[in-house]
Design a protein around this motif. Structure first.
Motif, PDB file in Angstrom:
ATOM      1  N   GLU A  67       0.852  -1.180   0.000  1.00 23.51           N
ATOM      2  CA  GLU A  67       0.000   0.000   0.000  1.00 23.51           C
ATOM      3  C   GLU A  67       0.891   1.234   0.000  1.00 23.51           C
ATOM      4  N   THR A  68       0.445   2.309  -0.631  1.00 26.29           N
ATOM      5  CA  THR A  68       1.213   3.549  -0.633  1.00 26.29           C
ATOM      6  C   THR A  68       0.300   4.726  -0.309  1.00 26.29           C
ATOM      7  N   GLY A  69       0.908   5.766   0.279  1.00 28.54           N
ATOM      8  CA  GLY A  69       0.190   6.999   0.524  1.00 28.54           C
ATOM      9  C   GLY A  69       0.013   7.798  -0.748  1.00 28.54           C
ATOM     10  N   SER A  70      -0.819   8.807  -0.679  1.00 22.98           N
ATOM     11  CA  SER A  70      -1.203   9.557  -1.883  1.00 22.98           C
ATOM     12  C   SER A  70      -0.061  10.341  -2.504  1.00 22.98           C
ATOM     13  N   GLU A  71       0.994  10.626  -1.738  1.00 18.72           N
ATOM     14  CA  GLU A  71       2.106  11.414  -2.284  1.00 18.72           C
ATOM     15  C   GLU A  71       3.292  10.556  -2.716  1.00 18.72           C
ATOM     16  N   VAL A  72       3.190   9.247  -2.578  1.00 17.00           N
ATOM     17  CA  VAL A  72       4.288   8.361  -2.963  1.00 17.00           C
ATOM     18  C   VAL A  72       4.249   8.127  -4.468  1.00 17.00           C
ATOM     19  N   THR A  73       5.359   8.431  -5.137  1.00 15.05           N
ATOM     20  CA  THR A  73       5.422   8.276  -6.595  1.00 15.05           C
ATOM     21  C   THR A  73       6.544   7.337  -7.046  1.00 15.05           C
ATOM     22  N   GLY A  74       7.500   7.033  -6.147  1.00 18.95           N
ATOM     23  CA  GLY A  74       8.674   6.259  -6.560  1.00 18.95           C
ATOM     24  C   GLY A  74       8.464   4.762  -6.578  1.00 18.95           C
ATOM     25  N   VAL A  75       7.505   4.271  -5.785  1.00 15.14           N
ATOM     26  CA  VAL A  75       7.198   2.842  -5.763  1.00 15.14           C
ATOM     27  C   VAL A  75       5.688   2.684  -5.787  1.00 15.14           C
ATOM     28  N   LYS A  76       5.238   1.491  -6.176  1.00 15.68           N
ATOM     29  CA  LYS A  76       3.802   1.225  -6.248  1.00 15.68           C
ATOM     30  C   LYS A  76       3.515  -0.175  -5.736  1.00 15.68           C
ATOM     31  N   ARG A  77       2.257  -0.470  -5.527  1.00 19.46           N
ATOM     32  CA  ARG A  77       1.832  -1.770  -5.047  1.00 19.46           C
ATOM     33  C   ARG A  77       2.403  -2.869  -5.942  1.00 19.46           C
ATOM     34  N   GLY A  78       2.974  -3.887  -5.316  1.00 17.35           N
ATOM     35  CA  GLY A  78       3.527  -5.015  -6.052  1.00 17.35           C
ATOM     36  C   GLY A  78       5.017  -4.924  -6.319  1.00 17.35           C
ATOM     37  N   ASP A  79       5.618  -3.749  -6.121  1.00 16.22           N
ATOM     38  CA  ASP A  79       7.059  -3.600  -6.352  1.00 16.22           C
ATOM     39  C   ASP A  79       7.853  -4.347  -5.283  1.00 16.22           C
ATOM     40  N   LEU A  80       8.937  -4.988  -5.700  1.00 15.22           N
ATOM     41  CA  LEU A  80       9.900  -5.573  -4.776  1.00 15.22           C
ATOM     42  C   LEU A  80      10.890  -4.484  -4.398  1.00 15.22           C
ATOM     43  N   VAL A  81      11.108  -4.300  -3.088  1.00 14.21           N
ATOM     44  CA  VAL A  81      11.946  -3.193  -2.620  1.00 14.21           C
ATOM     45  C   VAL A  81      12.844  -3.651  -1.478  1.00 14.21           C
ATOM     46  N   VAL A  82      13.964  -2.948  -1.320  1.00 13.03           N
ATOM     47  CA  VAL A  82      14.827  -3.133  -0.159  1.00 13.03           C
ATOM     48  C   VAL A  82      14.859  -1.824   0.614  1.00 13.03           C
ATOM     49  N   ALA A  83      14.910  -1.953   1.940  1.00  9.72           N
ATOM     50  CA  ALA A  83      14.942  -0.769   2.804  1.00  9.72           C
ATOM     51  C   ALA A  83      16.290  -0.693   3.507  1.00  9.72           C
ATOM     52  N   PRO A  84      16.965   0.454   3.470  1.00 12.13           N
ATOM     53  CA  PRO A  84      18.159   0.626   4.299  1.00 12.13           C
ATOM     54  C   PRO A  84      17.767   0.621   5.767  1.00 12.13           C
ATOM     55  N   PHE A  85      18.744   0.461   6.658  1.00 14.61           N
ATOM     56  CA  PHE A  85      18.411   0.270   8.070  1.00 14.61           C
ATOM     57  C   PHE A  85      17.899   1.528   8.765  1.00 14.61           C
ATOM     58  N   MET A  86      17.974   2.671   8.084  1.00 16.30           N
ATOM     59  CA  MET A  86      17.349   3.898   8.591  1.00 16.30           C
ATOM     60  C   MET A  86      16.526   4.506   7.466  1.00 16.30           C
ATOM     61  N   TRP A  87      15.332   4.987   7.808  1.00  8.31           N
ATOM     62  CA  TRP A  87      14.568   5.677   6.780  1.00  8.31           C
ATOM     63  C   TRP A  87      15.032   7.117   6.668  1.00  8.31           C
ATOM     64  N   THR A 130      13.296   6.480   0.960  1.00  2.00           N
ATOM     65  CA  THR A 130      13.871   5.340   1.670  1.00  2.00           C
ATOM     66  C   THR A 130      14.016   4.091   0.810  1.00  2.00           C
ATOM     67  N   LEU A 131      12.951   3.697   0.146  1.00  2.55           N
ATOM     68  CA  LEU A 131      12.919   2.392  -0.526  1.00  2.55           C
ATOM     69  C   LEU A 131      13.623   2.425  -1.878  1.00  2.55           C
ATOM     70  N   VAL A 132      14.258   1.308  -2.215  1.00  4.47           N
ATOM     71  CA  VAL A 132      14.910   1.148  -3.513  1.00  4.47           C
ATOM     72  C   VAL A 132      14.273  -0.038  -4.211  1.00  4.47           C
ATOM     73  N   GLN A 133      13.827   0.202  -5.440  1.00  6.34           N
ATOM     74  CA  GLN A 133      13.149  -0.847  -6.193  1.00  6.34           C
ATOM     75  C   GLN A 133      14.145  -1.887  -6.692  1.00  6.34           C
ATOM     76  N   LEU A 134      13.727  -3.149  -6.636  1.00  6.66           N
ATOM     77  CA  LEU A 134      14.516  -4.282  -7.110  1.00  6.66           C
ATOM     78  C   LEU A 134      13.783  -4.953  -8.261  1.00  6.66           C
ATOM     79  N   PRO A 135      14.497  -5.739  -9.079  1.00  2.00           N
ATOM     80  CA  PRO A 135      13.804  -6.471 -10.145  1.00  2.00           C
ATOM     81  C   PRO A 135      12.795  -7.457  -9.554  1.00  2.00           C
ATOM     82  N   LYS A 136      11.572  -7.454 -10.082  1.00  2.00           N
ATOM     83  CA  LYS A 136      10.518  -8.305  -9.531  1.00  2.00           C
ATOM     84  C   LYS A 136      10.882  -9.782  -9.587  1.00  2.00           C
TER      85      LYS A 136
END
Length: 347
Positions: A67-87, A130-136
């Protein structure tokens, strides 16, 4: 959902907690696929760093955006992502300079009131920064997922140490610490072109990984004996580039004493339990530089990700034990007892 909490020292529990939801328009909710236990988590486990009873824990994870908030544009539902240890917000002065760990709106997973990575899902503040998209397609490759998970902390932290130590093509490097971060520093030094890499460690399973990552020499001694051994390998001078990946007074003292005059120490070991072992007069007299600290891994992910995807580097061997989420408490026991190097959590 299920998530790990720390109730008291040596008392880890997996319990039912509320499902995370989007609270702010910049949030995302990520369903976790892989998490892990960090060596720094052990300081809370052992009671050496304070936690509120019932506090969440875990700061390394990757997963699928739910799920994403209304202002999130860099990732979308279904994307595979990695999160660094700090946002981080990705736009403040510090973030623009690459020092994402000093973000004016940042924080670390497991802070009071926030989700930890060792759970089924996480609310991610400032998802675009924060999030970085990865290949699905990586989602179906267990080996690749383990390698990609290292980007959330240990591979980026090892790289930060190597950068702080000034590793360059043809360099001689010494790495103090045979935990996951120290081993990733060996891999990072090799990637940056080091010609000779001296790994300090006494556990064969770990030193075997170090050799696989590019270590050319292993020093099993500790303290003064380790200093003597490294100097014997370096014509009595020491290494120009030294990584300190432990954080104790002894390890920092060893790092200083094996550094060549005019060299640099990249320090990423979380200081704990003592002073730092630094004698500024020694460092002044010998022109030793000290650089490092909390690794801004979000800034390094775009650089390191392509090399993992094409197989140039593979940090996955640092994960030597795998548990499911319900097995996390046993994973802590294994790492505390040094029967595991780094525990991977599949969810």
């Amino acid at each position: 959902m299920r998530a790990t909490i720390i109730q008291a020292p040596y008392d880890m529990r997996v319990v039912d907690v509320p499902e995370p939801v989007v609270q702010l328009p910049t949030d995302a909710v990520v369903r976790v696929l892989r998490s892990c236990i960090c060596g720094s988590d052990l300081w809370a486990y052992r009671g050496e760093s304070s936690r509120v009873p019932g506090q969440r824990i875990g700061h390394e994870f990757l997963g699928t955006v739910e799920e994403t908030g209304s202002e999130v544009t860099g990732v979308k539902r279904g994307d595979l992502v990695v999160a660094p240890f700090m946002w981080c917000d990705g736009v403040c002065d510090y973030c623009r300079e690459g020092l994402t760990t000093s973000c004016e709106h940042g924080g670390i997973w497991g802070d009071v009131g926030y989700d930890g990575g060792q759970g089924e899902a996480v609310r991610v503040p400032y998802a675009d920064g924060t999030l970085v998209q990865l290949p699905k397609e990586a989602a179906s490759d267990d080996h690749l997922l383990a390698a990609l998970l290292s980007l959330s902390d240990v591979m980026g932290t090892g790289h930060h140490a190597a950068v702080g130590a000034g590793v360059h093509e043809g360099a001689t490097v010494a790495v103090v610490g045979d935990g996951a971060v120290g081993l990733c520093a060996v891999l990072a030094a090799k990637r940056l072109g080091a010609e000779r890499i001296i790994a300090l460690g006494r556990h064969q399973v770990r030193t075997d990984i170090a050799r696989g990552f590019g270590a050319t020499d292993i020093v099993a001694e500790r303290g003064d004996a380790a200093v003597e051994a490294v100097r014997e390998l370096t014509r009595g001078q020491g290494a120009r580039c030294v990584v300190e990946a432990v954080g104790t007074e002894q390890s920092m003292g060893t790092a200083v004493n094996i550094t060549r005059d005019g060299g640099a120490i990249g320090f990423v070991g979380v200081p704990h339990g003592s002073g730092t072992g630094l004698d500024l007069s020694v460092m002044f007299d010998r022109n030793i530089a000290l650089r490092g600290g909390v690794a801004p891994v979000r800034a390094y992910i775009p650089e390191l990700l392509p090399d993992i995807l094409d197989g140039t580097i593979d940090p996955s061997p640092v994960f030597d034990v795998t548990v499911g989420l319900e097995g996390v408490p046993d994973g802590y026991k294994a790492m505390d007892g040094r029967t595991a190097l780094k525990v991977l959590v599949t969810i």
